[in-house]
Design an enzyme around this catalytic site. Structure first.
Site, PDB file in Angstrom:
ATOM      1  N   GLY A   1      34.947  48.939  25.884  1.00  0.00           N
ATOM      2  CA  GLY A   1      33.624  48.432  26.227  1.00  0.00           C
ATOM      3  C   GLY A   1      32.561  49.498  26.043  1.00  0.00           C
ATOM      4  O   GLY A   1      31.442  49.220  25.581  1.00  0.00           O
TER       5      GLY A   1
ATOM      6  N   ILE B   1      36.689  46.128  26.150  1.00  0.00           N
ATOM      7  CA  ILE B   1      37.475  46.238  27.376  1.00  0.00           C
ATOM      8  C   ILE B   1      37.674  47.707  27.737  1.00  0.00           C
ATOM      9  O   ILE B   1      38.149  48.502  26.924  1.00  0.00           O
ATOM     10  CB  ILE B   1      38.836  45.540  27.223  1.00  0.00           C
ATOM     11  N   CYS B   2      37.297  48.065  28.980  1.00  0.00           N
ATOM     12  CA  CYS B   2      37.458  49.431  29.498  1.00  0.00           C
ATOM     13  C   CYS B   2      36.774  50.425  28.558  1.00  0.00           C
ATOM     14  O   CYS B   2      35.602  50.270  28.228  1.00  0.00           O
ATOM     15  CB  CYS B   2      38.937  49.733  29.715  1.00  0.00           C
ATOM     16  N   GLN B   3      37.475  51.452  28.097  1.00  0.00           N
ATOM     17  CA  GLN B   3      36.880  52.408  27.174  1.00  0.00           C
ATOM     18  C   GLN B   3      36.382  51.708  25.910  1.00  0.00           C
ATOM     19  O   GLN B   3      35.374  52.113  25.318  1.00  0.00           O
ATOM     20  CB  GLN B   3      37.899  53.482  26.809  1.00  0.00           C
TER      21      GLN B   3
ATOM     22  N   MET C   1      34.019  44.193  29.688  1.00  0.00           N
ATOM     23  CA  MET C   1      34.928  43.958  30.809  1.00  0.00           C
ATOM     24  C   MET C   1      35.391  45.299  31.365  1.00  0.00           C
ATOM     25  O   MET C   1      35.815  46.176  30.604  1.00  0.00           O
ATOM     26  CB  MET C   1      36.148  43.137  30.374  1.00  0.00           C
TER      27      MET C   1
END
Length: 355
Positions: free
Chosen positions: A151, A147-149, A171
């Site tokens: 990811g 998720i975000c960083q 994501m």
């Protein structure tokens, strides 16, 4: 242009209603209990330094996929956004979809962590968490959800540890850090990172949080508090608002060396796209991401513009690439009612088809 007509009786009536709502709202705020977050029962599986690996308790009625999924969250915020409350929980949605869910909590770095690098986080902590799960389930490879960083970390990990990742889900994940609409990238392009780290050591979470809020200052620091008045008479909505505020301002400091490398290699030099990225002993080439990939991005994301995520399609080496656009923002993709109905079931179905 005709002058604005204001009727005194209507203005007085509106002011009276506003005052009554505000008075009632203040009482609701005073009556609000401590705000809890991270609602799904979980157990500690592994700990090392500040990092904790959790496993969430699955509903007894759900048949679980035999290959667990590990959620890798960003360093910059707390991972309980993925499990914010009973009706806003990506974790619970994944459990209901039959996933066996683990999560990495990076904790709160202090001065002793100043010299932690991306190699320590990705090839150290994350790799050891993956190995713990693999050993527990007697598997060669597990599923990753970044998720975000987190990811971006997961992409780097999958590119250099292909044999340990069965399926990869990303994501709201930045890949191309220099798309034209990436305001954050423009802000840090000429930042003297070396001077910043040498002066501060660890990067204060409050400083980073202030930066993120200023990407949309009117909406995030003004309008939302005016809008809050409209929900103050509803105790449940007041609690929801305060829970979100708690997460927004719960920003861990960043280990100085990891921050230095992330800003330089990703934002300033865009090495994930341009090439030349090294994490410890490994050269990161996204062509080595050969496992199935599901990439989920948000169409109204102001932190990670859609094009920053969609760039992944042309960079990975897998022939099994899927992407999903979500009509919402960077936070809404975790917590909105629509997200709860769409995102976790889609992830569960996609993984089931590949297990």
């Amino acid at each position: 242009m005709s002058p604005i007509q204001i009727r005194p009786d209507e203005a007085l009536d509106e002011l009276t209603k506003f005052q009554a709502k505000l008075t009632h709202g203040v009482q609701n705020l005073m009556d609000t209990d401590d705000i809890t977050t991270g609602v799904t029962p979980k157990e500690i599986i592994y700990q090392e330094d500040k990092m904790t690996l959790y496993r969430f308790q699955a509903p007894a009625s759900v048949v679980q996929n035999t290959v667990p999924i590990l959620i890798v969250y960003a360093l910059v915020n707390r991972p309980y956004m993925a499990d914010l409350q009973e009706d806003r929980s990506t974790v619970r949605g994944l459990l209901d979809a039959g996933m066996d869910v683990y999560l990495v909590d990076w904790g709160y770095p202090d001065r002793s962590d100043r010299y932690l690098t991306l190699d320590d986080y990705i090839n150290g902590y994350l790799d050891r968490c993956v190995d713990v799960i693999r050993k527990r389930h007697r598997l060669d490879a597990i599923n990753l959800l970044g998720i975000c960083q987190g990811g971006t970390f997961s992409l780097c990990y999958a590119a250099t540890h292909q044999d340990k990742v069965a399926n990869l889900v990303t994501m709201v994940t930045p890949v191309d850090f220099q798309t034209p609409d990436n305001m954050l990238s423009k802000w840090v392009k000429y930042l003297d990172v070396d001077l910043t780290v040498e002066a501060l050591g660890n990067i204060p979470g409050e400083m980073l949080n202030w930066t993120f809020l200023n990407l949309k200052p009117y909406r995030l620091m003004g309008q939302k508090y005016l809008d809050m008045v409209d929900v103050l008479d509803n105790p449940d909505q007041v609690a929801n608002f305060l829970r979100m505020e708690k997460w927004i301002f719960d920003s861990p400091d960043q280990a100085g060396e990891a921050y230095r490398q992330f800003i330089k290699d990703f934002y300033q030099q865009n090495k994930l796209v341009e090439g030349g990225l090294r994490i410890g002993p490994h050269e990161v080439d996204l062509k080595n991401v050969t496992m199935p990939v599901l990439n989920i991005f948000a169409m109204q994301d102001h932190l990670v513009p859609p094009d920053a995520s969609k760039a992944l399609k042309k960079l990975v080496g897998t022939k099994d690439y899927s992407e999903i656009s979500f009509k919402g923002g960077h936070i809404g993709i975790y917590v909105s009612g629509r997200a709860q109905k769409e995102v976790p079931p889609t992830i569960g179905k996609w993984i089931d088809e590949r297990t």
